[in-house]
Design a protein around this motif. Structure first.
Motif, PDB file in Angstrom:
ATOM      1  N   VAL A 483      47.127  31.012  37.946  1.00  0.00           N
ATOM      2  CA  VAL A 483      47.587  32.387  37.751  1.00  0.00           C
ATOM      3  C   VAL A 483      49.098  32.383  37.940  1.00  0.00           C
ATOM      4  CG1 VAL A 483      47.446  34.768  38.560  1.00  0.00           C
ATOM      5  CG2 VAL A 483      45.407  33.308  38.603  1.00  0.00           C
ATOM      6  N   ASN A 484      49.832  32.635  36.853  1.00  0.00           N
ATOM      7  CA  ASN A 484      51.296  32.566  36.890  1.00  0.00           C
ATOM      8  C   ASN A 484      51.932  33.835  37.442  1.00  0.00           C
ATOM      9  OD1 ASN A 484      51.089  30.036  35.650  1.00  0.00           O
ATOM     10  ND2 ASN A 484      51.143  30.948  33.608  1.00  0.00           N
ATOM     11  N   GLY A 485      51.215  34.932  37.360  1.00  0.00           N
ATOM     12  CA  GLY A 485      51.761  36.199  37.838  1.00  0.00           C
ATOM     13  C   GLY A 485      50.949  37.362  37.325  1.00  0.00           C
ATOM     14  N   VAL A 486      51.356  38.559  37.698  1.00  0.00           N
ATOM     15  CA  VAL A 486      50.653  39.766  37.278  1.00  0.00           C
ATOM     16  C   VAL A 486      51.644  40.912  37.177  1.00  0.00           C
ATOM     17  CG1 VAL A 486      50.031  40.360  39.667  1.00  0.00           C
ATOM     18  CG2 VAL A 486      48.705  41.320  37.772  1.00  0.00           C
ATOM     19  N   ASP A 487      51.456  41.733  36.173  1.00  0.00           N
ATOM     20  CA  ASP A 487      52.209  42.979  36.019  1.00  0.00           C
ATOM     21  C   ASP A 487      51.227  44.138  35.930  1.00  0.00           C
ATOM     22  OD1 ASP A 487      55.178  42.421  35.736  1.00  0.00           O
ATOM     23  OD2 ASP A 487      54.376  41.014  34.253  1.00  0.00           O
TER      24      ASP A 487
END
Length: 539
Positions: A483-487
């Motif tokens: 999981v590289n990130g979340v917005d």
């Protein structure tokens, strides 16, 4: 009942992660009828593997765990208020532990409660009876199949079938039409519960109650038993197939119930359920709250084909041919596009790495099996609405958007994907074409297909629609490596934009950049087959 909360928690976990034996046998029987070298054969092989993976990992079979719905029978004198409090607490625990996805959304604000509690959720129906124990039954019915429920008011004029009157023949036409209109959007092959009579509310309740019947039971009403058998024989002649890919197996079960009605009203209500038919029940000791008995055969040890391996064999190996599995998990491609040998069924296996060029996309045709690696971004209803009027937080040129609301858990190391199958794509049809044009998206992944507007945008701007296997949440979670990130986490976990590194993510091209749509073709073909039942009479 000191242990009642723990027992309900155990019931939720079992229902979410382990399909009952009767459902597994129905899927296995359907799989035996389908040619393993077809798209539907590939889908059923992936489904079989996903069932085994979910059981092994005690993780949700499908990421959409629906709206938990409990039907409870209690002896006179049992405190239902205390039971309701315990049920709600068990739901919160199961959500926190990643066995349920947070699915309770405020209908006015769009806010997600985050714990599956809210006005009307979970759904709890209490009834008293004269038995000494408590009977608790739970169904987890996802939104994709819930959206394909349908209710008819007879007499009616039905597409392809003509007039449906207030008789068994009219009911027959309604049920066949219900299967036809679902196409692949309800994650076929599926199960249906049918309620004849009642009012608009009780008719749907009766239809859903039929889903608690065992898949292999016999209707005690002879006319309804004959109707169920007729539907099972003939609905599968429509050729819709698993995931709407075309094929021999569209329906795995049909259960029909009846109740009285008003003279002026004649409703036929159909509750559609996907292949991930998650329902279970327990008998509870009224003194302790312990589970005395499981009401449906627990699925452990009952396979739906070769489901033991955690990763499927490569298509091109002899082992794949011998095992009958066609679910694909090849190594990551070293270049942006690599074309493998044709599969035994004639479909090409093509490997792509994001970002994807328009040239690579234009080479794809309906039927190709695409193996994706690189970065992928999830996006559902809230994100699509947002992107129409705003810029994206990340560059989407050449990108892949996945219609998915995953089950996510966070620990000290960060976010982890617990389940990540596709959601039904047609909801995004009002937005998708404009978003493809605006951001230069090359591939959209989902299930059930999309409409004419999206097809035109794929043609004009160089894109494809990739159909992933609905409900295969564990199979696809295995393909997500980071999981590289979340917005937009404020949209709620299912609606947030998750940025994921994937490797070996397999899906089938069902809409290409040349104006071809498998979904439109299957719908047209099934419509012509539906019309063959117009004049048939069922008495």
């Amino acid at each position: 009942m000191r242990k009642f909360e723990d027992s309900v928690y155990d019931l939720i976990v079992e229902t979410s992660t382990n399909l009952p034996g009767d459902v597994r046998r129905a899927i296995a029987a359907g799989r035996a009828l389908e040619d393993k070298d077809t798209r539907s054969g590939l889908a059923l092989a992936t489904i079989a593997q996903n069932i085994g993976m979910a059981e092994l990992q005690v993780s949700p079979i499908c990421q959409d765990t629906g709206m938990p719905t409990f039907v409870i029978h209690t002896p006179i004198g049992v405190n239902q208020l205390e039971m309701k409090r315990d049920i709600r607490q068990a739901v919160v625990r199961a959500t926190r532990d990643g066995k349920l996805r947070p699915n309770s959304v405020d209908s006015l604000t769009g806010g997600n409660s985050g714990d599956n509690l809210g006005e009307g959720t979970p759904v709890i129906h209490f009834e008293q009876w004269e038995e000494e124990h408590v009977d608790v039954r739970l169904i987890l019915k996802g939104g994709g199949c819930e959206n394909k429920n349908i209710q008819y008011s007879l007499p009616a004029e039905l597409e392809g079938l003509g007039k449906a009157g207030r008789d068994l023949d009219g009911i027959r036409k309604c049920i066949l039409h219900a299967v036809y209109q679902a196409q692949g959007q309800g994650c076929s092959a599926g199960f249906i519960g049918v309620g004849i009579g009642g009012d608009r509310t009780s008719g749907y309740e009766l239809a859903k109650k039929q889903l608690f019947r065992k898949a292999d039971d016999m209707n005690p009403i002879p006319e309804l038993l004959e109707l169920e058998n007729y539907i099972m024989e003939n609905a599968n002649k429509l050729g819709i197939g698993t995931m709407g890919f075309g094929g021999e197996v569209t329906l795995l079960g049909c259960k029909v119930g009846v109740m009285n009605r008003l003279p002026a009203s004649f409703f036929v209500s159909v509750a559609y359920n996907c292949w991930a038919f998650r329902r279970q029940g327990v008998l509870i000791d009224t003194a302790t709250g312990d589970i005395r008995e499981w009401l449906y055969e627990r699925g452990s040890g009952i396979t739906v084909g070769a489901v033991a391996a955690k990763t499927p064999p490569d298509m091109d190996t002899p082992e794949a041919e011998n095992s009958g599995e066609r679910a694909v998990q090849p190594a990551a491609a070293e270049s942006s596009a690599a074309v493998g040998a044709d599969t035994a069924g004639g479909a090409r296996e093509i490997r792509l790495t994001t970002p994807i060029s328009e040239e690579d996309i234009r080479r794809l045709r309906v039927g190709d099996v695409v193996i994706l690696s690189g970065e992928m971004h999830t996006g559902r209803d809230a994100l699509h609405k947002y992107l129409i009027d705003h810029e994206s937080p990340v560059d989407l040129s050449g990108a892949v958007i996945y219609h998915c609301g995953p089950v996510m858990l966070k620990d000290e190391e960060g976010w982890h994907v617990k389940a990540a199958g596709p959601t039904t794509s047609i909801r995004e049809e009002p937005y998708q074409g404009d978003i493809i044009k605006k951001f230069g998206i090359r591939a959209v992944i989902g299930k059930g297909g999309m409409g004419a507007g999206t097809l035109q945008a794929l043609h004009d701007h160089g894109g494809v629609y990739l159909n992933a296997i609905g409900g295969a949440a564990q199979y696809y979670a295995e393909c997500i490596k980071k999981v590289n990130g979340v917005d937009f986490l404020e949209f709620g976990i299912p609606e947030a934009m998750w940025h994921l590194t994937i490797d070996g993510f397999a899906a089938i091209v069902t809409m290409d950049s040349h104006g071809n749509s498998l979904h439109a073709d299957v719908e047209k073909d099934s419509a012509s087959k539906l019309a063959l039942f117009r004049e048939a009479v069922f008495k």
